[in-house]
Design an enzyme around this catalytic site. Sequence first.
Site, PDB file in Angstrom:
ATOM      1  N   ASP A   1      -0.901   8.548   0.529  1.00 42.78           N
ATOM      2  CA  ASP A   1       0.253   7.451   0.060  1.00 42.78           C
ATOM      3  C   ASP A   1       1.778   8.419   0.004  1.00 42.78           C
ATOM      4  O   ASP A   1       1.761   9.555   0.102  1.00 42.78           O
ATOM      5  CB  ASP A   1       0.217   7.419  -1.592  1.00 42.78           C
ATOM      6  CG  ASP A   1       0.956   6.050  -2.019  1.00 42.78           C
ATOM      7  OD1 ASP A   1       1.576   5.540  -1.065  1.00 42.78           O
ATOM      8  OD2 ASP A   1       0.972   5.728  -3.162  1.00 42.78           O
TER       9      ASP A   1
ATOM     10  N   GLY B   1       6.460   5.601   2.842  1.00 49.61           N
ATOM     11  CA  GLY B   1       7.656   5.016   2.996  1.00 49.61           C
ATOM     12  C   GLY B   1       8.806   5.735   2.074  1.00 49.61           C
ATOM     13  O   GLY B   1       9.636   5.904   2.662  1.00 49.61           O
TER      14      GLY B   1
ATOM     15  N   ASN C   1      -2.277  -4.594   2.314  1.00 52.00           N
ATOM     16  CA  ASN C   1      -1.121  -4.135   3.324  1.00 52.00           C
ATOM     17  C   ASN C   1      -0.838  -5.315   4.218  1.00 52.00           C
ATOM     18  O   ASN C   1       0.491  -5.245   4.982  1.00 52.00           O
ATOM     19  CB  ASN C   1      -1.487  -2.676   3.969  1.00 52.00           C
ATOM     20  CG  ASN C   1      -1.533  -1.567   3.250  1.00 52.00           C
ATOM     21  OD1 ASN C   1      -2.165  -0.562   3.581  1.00 52.00           O
ATOM     22  ND2 ASN C   1      -0.761  -1.527   2.205  1.00 52.00           N
TER      23      ASN C   1
ATOM     24  N   ARG D   1       2.583  -6.798   3.728  1.00 49.30           N
ATOM     25  CA  ARG D   1       4.032  -6.130   3.966  1.00 49.30           C
ATOM     26  C   ARG D   1       4.742  -6.899   4.917  1.00 49.30           C
ATOM     27  O   ARG D   1       4.259  -7.754   5.718  1.00 49.30           O
ATOM     28  CB  ARG D   1       3.682  -4.606   4.345  1.00 49.30           C
ATOM     29  CG  ARG D   1       3.056  -3.808   3.330  1.00 49.30           C
ATOM     30  CD  ARG D   1       3.042  -2.458   3.748  1.00 49.30           C
ATOM     31  NE  ARG D   1       2.542  -1.839   2.510  1.00 49.30           N
ATOM     32  CZ  ARG D   1       2.797  -0.202   2.432  1.00 49.30           C
ATOM     33  NH1 ARG D   1       3.100   0.429   3.367  1.00 49.30           N
ATOM     34  NH2 ARG D   1       2.340   0.285   1.260  1.00 49.30           N
TER      35      ARG D   1
HETATM   36  C1  FPP Z   1       0.722   4.652   2.614  1.00 47.40           C
HETATM   37  O1  FPP Z   1       2.244   4.956   2.298  1.00 47.40           O
HETATM   38  C2  FPP Z   1       0.258   4.856   3.993  1.00 47.40           C
HETATM   39  C3  FPP Z   1      -0.181   3.704   4.848  1.00 47.40           C
HETATM   40  C4  FPP Z   1      -0.119   2.032   4.381  1.00 47.40           C
HETATM   41  C5  FPP Z   1      -0.301   3.846   6.075  1.00 47.40           C
HETATM   42  C6  FPP Z   1      -1.220   5.124   6.550  1.00 47.40           C
HETATM   43  C7  FPP Z   1      -1.125   5.502   7.809  1.00 47.40           C
HETATM   44  C8  FPP Z   1      -0.954   6.584   8.556  1.00 47.40           C
HETATM   45  C9  FPP Z   1      -0.747   7.728   7.862  1.00 47.40           C
HETATM   46  C10 FPP Z   1      -0.568   6.581  10.045  1.00 47.40           C
HETATM   47  C11 FPP Z   1      -1.886   6.931  11.057  1.00 47.40           C
HETATM   48  C12 FPP Z   1      -3.153   7.013  10.345  1.00 47.40           C
HETATM   49  C13 FPP Z   1      -4.402   6.903  11.372  1.00 47.40           C
HETATM   50  C14 FPP Z   1      -5.550   7.392  10.491  1.00 47.40           C
HETATM   51  C15 FPP Z   1      -4.182   7.099  12.714  1.00 47.40           C
HETATM   52  P1  FPP Z   1       3.207   3.789   1.805  1.00 47.40           P
HETATM   53  O2  FPP Z   1       3.826   3.060   3.155  1.00 47.40           O
HETATM   54  O3  FPP Z   1       2.662   2.969   1.051  1.00 47.40           O
HETATM   55  O4  FPP Z   1       4.278   4.638   1.123  1.00 47.40           O
HETATM   56  P2  FPP Z   1       5.167   4.511  -0.163  1.00 47.40           P
HETATM   57  O5  FPP Z   1       4.269   4.333  -1.337  1.00 47.40           O
HETATM   58  O6  FPP Z   1       6.094   5.627  -0.221  1.00 47.40           O
HETATM   59  O7  FPP Z   1       5.982   3.153   0.172  1.00 47.40           O
END
Ligand code: FPP
Length: 247
Positions: free
Chosen positions: A21, A24, A69, A72
């Site tokens: 997490d 973003g 997700n 989004r």
């Molecule tokens: C959460 O951060 C992350 C995700 C929804 C996506 C995770 C994906 C990757 C790390 C990319 C590649 C992965 C693989 C396994 C190939 P968020 O967007 O919710 O962050 P925030 O809470 O700061 O908004």
Amino acid sequence: MDYKSQIDTTKLPLHVAVIMDGNGRWAKQQGEQRIFGHHNGVSSVRETAEAAAELGIKYLTLYAFSTENWNRPKDEVDALMELLVHTIGNETPTLIKNGIKLDCIGNIDSLPKSCIRELNEAKEKTAHCDRMTMVLALSYSSKWEIIQAVKSIAEEVKSGAIDVDAIDEKLISSKLCTAKMPDPELMIRTSGEHRISNFLLWQLSYAEFYFTEKLWPDFRREDFYEAIYKYQNRERRFGKTSEQLAQ
Ligand code: FPP
């Protein structure tokens, strides 16, 4: 502190689950779009997977895309799917080099065809790897998974294949996406959020939770070692008392 040298490799968790997490927020801090954070999260995935495999952990499950997700903005979902397709394809040689088998859990049929194709190809190419299994949770949510399990059991009861009294922990576990894996003993969540977010609700019943303020793109090998070290210094009582454990 050098956490790696303090880790007892005879007492490793068999299975570690990670909620990656903070991508973003990391991007926002750099004045960039959210997808920039997801792109930078790939290095953290690589480092974590390599560190886990080298230590001797057998299963690493990464929450890469939840059922929720899909809600989004379309641009972000499309960009994430594209990133997944490219990353899975590009990283397959690294997985093979490290002896890592790829697997996935979730509603895989709901993913774009290109993503399903890459996943199947990578699964096939890494099928012989036996050092560690890296499981990507994609279009996954625990409530979705439990609904599938309940439906399957209900069908079996309805058809007379099993009796209601045959429903026990073992049967329910066998109907989940993780049927062939041990339950995670450790769940790591980055970014300072203290939530489980519909992730492996059944399987994490007795897991230790480890939260770090680090945002996922900043998460490095040393952070993973620290989580393992801290896990090893917890007392896991499974409902018993400390005195009982000492006996
Ligand atoms: C959460 O951060 C992350 C995700 C929804 C996506 C995770 C994906 C990757 C790390 C990319 C590649 C992965 C693989 C396994 C190939 P968020 O967007 O919710 O962050 P925030 O809470 O700061 O908004």
